[in-house]
Write an enzyme that holds these catalytic residues in place. Structure first.
Site, mmCIF file in Angstrom:
data_model
loop_
_atom_site.group_PDB
_atom_site.id
_atom_site.type_symbol
_atom_site.label_atom_id
_atom_site.label_comp_id
_atom_site.label_asym_id
_atom_site.label_seq_id
_atom_site.Cartn_x
_atom_site.Cartn_y
_atom_site.Cartn_z
ATOM 1 N N ARG A 142 27.147 103.863 49.012
ATOM 2 C CA ARG A 142 25.923 103.366 47.902
ATOM 3 C C ARG A 142 25.993 104.809 46.775
ATOM 4 O O ARG A 142 24.894 105.389 46.932
ATOM 5 C CB ARG A 142 24.751 103.094 48.766
ATOM 6 C CG ARG A 142 24.770 101.888 49.474
ATOM 7 C CD ARG A 142 23.790 101.603 50.428
ATOM 8 N NE ARG A 142 23.021 100.602 49.906
ATOM 9 C CZ ARG A 142 21.726 100.177 50.438
ATOM 10 N NH1 ARG A 142 21.780 100.760 51.663
ATOM 11 N NH2 ARG A 142 20.994 99.248 50.236
ATOM 12 N N GLN A 196 27.661 101.085 42.396
ATOM 13 C CA GLN A 196 26.380 100.332 42.194
ATOM 14 C C GLN A 196 26.400 98.883 41.955
ATOM 15 O O GLN A 196 25.784 97.959 42.760
ATOM 16 C CB GLN A 196 25.359 100.964 41.194
ATOM 17 C CG GLN A 196 24.297 101.888 41.881
ATOM 18 C CD GLN A 196 23.431 102.434 40.697
ATOM 19 O OE1 GLN A 196 23.335 102.126 39.492
ATOM 20 N NE2 GLN A 196 22.386 103.357 41.008
ATOM 21 N N ASP A 218 26.902 96.991 45.223
ATOM 22 C CA ASP A 218 26.165 97.202 46.438
ATOM 23 C C ASP A 218 25.484 95.748 46.770
ATOM 24 O O ASP A 218 24.182 95.504 46.303
ATOM 25 C CB ASP A 218 25.004 98.267 45.938
ATOM 26 C CG ASP A 218 24.174 98.652 46.958
ATOM 27 O OD1 ASP A 218 24.421 98.087 48.179
ATOM 28 O OD2 ASP A 218 23.299 99.561 46.627
ATOM 29 N N SER A 249 22.324 95.926 48.641
ATOM 30 C CA SER A 249 20.962 95.950 47.919
ATOM 31 C C SER A 249 20.476 94.655 47.151
ATOM 32 O O SER A 249 19.536 94.203 47.173
ATOM 33 C CB SER A 249 21.185 97.035 46.861
ATOM 34 O OG SER A 249 20.917 98.420 47.436
ATOM 35 N N TYR A 295 19.433 107.990 53.968
ATOM 36 C CA TYR A 295 18.802 107.003 54.752
ATOM 37 C C TYR A 295 17.761 107.677 55.610
ATOM 38 O O TYR A 295 17.706 108.855 55.808
ATOM 39 C CB TYR A 295 19.819 106.213 55.611
ATOM 40 C CG TYR A 295 20.589 105.387 54.887
ATOM 41 C CD1 TYR A 295 20.157 104.049 54.739
ATOM 42 C CD2 TYR A 295 22.044 105.633 54.438
ATOM 43 C CE1 TYR A 295 21.201 103.109 54.200
ATOM 44 C CE2 TYR A 295 22.852 104.863 53.809
ATOM 45 C CZ TYR A 295 22.338 103.408 53.656
ATOM 46 O OH TYR A 295 23.170 102.703 52.914
HETATM 47 P P1 NAD Z 1 17.194 100.695 55.624
HETATM 48 O O1 NAD Z 1 17.612 99.059 55.368
HETATM 49 O O2 NAD Z 1 18.114 101.384 56.353
HETATM 50 O O3 NAD Z 1 15.891 100.797 55.827
HETATM 51 C C1 NAD Z 1 14.654 100.457 55.184
HETATM 52 C C2 NAD Z 1 13.688 101.454 55.149
HETATM 53 O O4 NAD Z 1 12.998 101.789 56.562
HETATM 54 C C3 NAD Z 1 14.104 102.611 54.859
HETATM 55 O O5 NAD Z 1 13.155 103.218 53.540
HETATM 56 C C4 NAD Z 1 13.635 103.700 55.815
HETATM 57 O O6 NAD Z 1 13.395 104.988 55.635
HETATM 58 C C5 NAD Z 1 12.536 103.046 56.566
HETATM 59 N N1 NAD Z 1 12.189 103.497 58.000
HETATM 60 C C6 NAD Z 1 13.070 103.792 59.068
HETATM 61 N N2 NAD Z 1 12.222 104.072 60.060
HETATM 62 C C7 NAD Z 1 11.064 104.066 59.820
HETATM 63 C C8 NAD Z 1 9.805 104.299 60.382
HETATM 64 N N3 NAD Z 1 9.605 104.755 61.605
HETATM 65 N N4 NAD Z 1 8.672 103.765 59.731
HETATM 66 C C9 NAD Z 1 8.574 103.367 58.427
HETATM 67 N N5 NAD Z 1 9.859 103.146 57.835
HETATM 68 C C10 NAD Z 1 10.866 103.498 58.395
HETATM 69 O O7 NAD Z 1 17.311 101.297 53.984
HETATM 70 P P2 NAD Z 1 17.908 100.650 52.688
HETATM 71 O O8 NAD Z 1 16.943 99.655 52.194
HETATM 72 O O9 NAD Z 1 19.390 99.938 52.713
HETATM 73 O O10 NAD Z 1 17.994 101.768 51.713
HETATM 74 C C11 NAD Z 1 17.745 103.167 52.307
HETATM 75 C C12 NAD Z 1 18.201 104.069 51.070
HETATM 76 O O11 NAD Z 1 19.287 104.026 50.813
HETATM 77 C C13 NAD Z 1 17.628 104.079 49.855
HETATM 78 O O12 NAD Z 1 16.411 104.514 49.465
HETATM 79 C C14 NAD Z 1 18.418 104.967 49.106
HETATM 80 O O13 NAD Z 1 18.160 106.212 49.198
HETATM 81 C C15 NAD Z 1 19.699 104.578 49.618
HETATM 82 N N6 NAD Z 1 20.220 103.726 48.765
HETATM 83 C C16 NAD Z 1 20.981 103.947 47.569
HETATM 84 C C17 NAD Z 1 21.628 103.427 46.576
HETATM 85 C C18 NAD Z 1 22.324 104.104 45.393
HETATM 86 O O14 NAD Z 1 22.746 103.339 44.477
HETATM 87 N N7 NAD Z 1 22.552 105.174 45.386
HETATM 88 C C19 NAD Z 1 21.369 101.970 46.589
HETATM 89 C C20 NAD Z 1 20.331 101.565 47.788
HETATM 90 C C21 NAD Z 1 19.893 102.343 48.599
#
Ligand code: NAD
Length: 366
Positions: free
Chosen positions: A120, A125, A128, A131, A226
């Site tokens: 990611r 992007q 992705d 997302s 993450y």
């Molecule tokens: P994910 O599906 O792995 O997790 C979903 C959410 O659950 C996360 O926000 C995580 O912090 C939260 N979580 C974990 N344990 C928890 C707890 N005990 N209580 C409450 N919340 C908890 O994550 P995702 O949606 O795939 O994406 C996470 C991160 O990936 C994004 O915030 C970002 O930093 C990164 N990302 C980057 C890009 C990019 O283009 N650079 C794009 C998408 C995502």
């Protein structure tokens, strides 16, 4: 001319397709020959005729077989047997859960590329797919909850008196959670959010959500932006704080995940029992073990009047837009892998390399 075959999905409940007429037009303009299995787009409202008009042929792609096979779900044994040796297969492989598919592809000399493993990074992007699909899941989770709830979401002032807004708690504000916040806010709910990554707080506030503060001795952020796996002591404290919010919630949407680990249990049986009858929980982490102790995969559980929905493939219920976005992700990857007259799965490429899940990473389709 390099060739791509787009398969008709056979996994139960899978309605999406890996190409649309729009992506076919762009591929053919880039000098790629595209074949679409008959009826591949029907559940997503893309007819064979629309694909043909966009420049595809309908069928299996002819001899000697496609260079790339694109799908949504990983191939089953029968599908692997049909893949030409030396070809590249692109889908949501989720190798940790689908070792058999990965092994079969490796033994058959096929390079498997997992859309769920595309890094990611900013450069990728457009590819992705995690997302693009998670955002749909977050949106649809709120709509599902709203249709199940016997209450309005918005505050209403009517001649018959005032209706208070629904109270929504969202656990986890990653891609799905942020879209769930935005959707619930657009419907007029009061939204409270819990996450353990500090960077999330501002995003939640900017969407109009209220951030539930947790006593974080250490950041909950691990590698790659993450969440990291928190200890049971922390999770117990988090549950104690969340209980108050959950017990007055009409709707709880859970999306919390930790890469490589079981999803944390954030909503216990007692917390469900503290909710009022008629409450609705949507557990989007159900296929990673679930954030709610009572959720069941692909099921609807009713416990003391609280409905708990555990559906793992909500994007498929919005197959048209889910396919349109996924097809653009796949298109971006294909154009990235395309050379003059072939596709190259280059293991040293910073985007493609980490997404190759089979044991023959440097295969080239020629
Ligand atoms: P994910 O599906 O792995 O997790 C979903 C959410 O659950 C996360 O926000 C995580 O912090 C939260 N979580 C974990 N344990 C928890 C707890 N005990 N209580 C409450 N919340 C908890 O994550 P995702 O949606 O795939 O994406 C996470 C991160 O990936 C994004 O915030 C970002 O930093 C990164 N990302 C980057 C890009 C990019 O283009 N650079 C794009 C998408 C995502």
């Amino acid at each position: 001319m390099p060739t791509v075959l787009v398969v008709r999905e056979t996994a139960p409940g899978e309605r999406r397709v890996a190409a649309t007429p729009e992506s076919v037009r762009k591929l053919t303009a880039a000098g790629v020959s595209v074949a679409i299995e008959p009826g591949a787009g029907l559940h997503a409202n893309f007819s064979d005729e629309a694909f043909t008009a966009a420049g595809a042929t309908i069928g299996a792609g002819g001899s000697p077989g496609p260079d790339v096979v694109a799908g949504v779900a990983p191939p089953d044994a029968a599908a692997v047997a049909r893949l030409p040796r030396g070809s590249i297969h692109i889908s949501f492989v989720y190798p940790a859960r689908n070792g058999a598919a990965v092994g079969a592809m490796t033994r058959s000399g096929i390079t498997g590329i997992a859309m769920d493993r595309i890094p990611r990074v900013t450069r990728a992007q457009g590819m992705d797919a995690l997302s693009s699909q998670a955002s749909i899941a977050g949106y649809k989770a709120v709509l599902l909850a709203a249709t199940r709830l016997g209450k309005y979401f918005p505050l209403l002032m009517t001649a018959a008196g005032t209706v208070p807004p629904a109270r929504v708690v969202i656990m986890g504000a990653g891609v799905a959670g942020l879209q769930a916040i935005a959707t619930a806010k657009r419907l007029g709910a009061v939204v409270e959010v819990s996450d353990i990554r500090p960077a999330v707080r501002e995003q939640v506030l900017s969407l109009g959500g209220k951030f539930i503060e947790l006593p974080m001795e250490e950041s909950g952020e691990g590698t790659g932006g993450y969440a990291r796996q928190m200890g049971e002591d922390f999770l117990q404290r988090q549950r104690e704080i969340i209980t108050r919010h959950v017990s007055s919630a009409d709707v709880v949407i859970t999306t919390a995940q930790v890469p490589g680990a079981r999803a944390p249990v954030l909503i216990t049986r007692e917390m469900v029992e503290s909710m009022r009858p008629g409450g609705v929980i949507v557990d989007l982490a159900v296929d990673a073990g679930g954030n709610c102790e009572l959720s069941e995969p692909e099921s609807e559980v009713v416990h003391r009047g609280v409905t708990i929905l555990g559906y793992s493939n909500l994007p498929s219920t919005m197959a048209e837009d889910a396919s349109a976005l996924y097809a653009r992700n796949v298109l971006a990857l294909l154009l990235h892998m395309k050379r003059e007259d072939r596709f190259v799965a280059d293991a040293s490429d910073e985007i493609v390399g980490p997404a190759i899940v089979t044991g023959s990473p440097e295969k080239e389709s020629e």
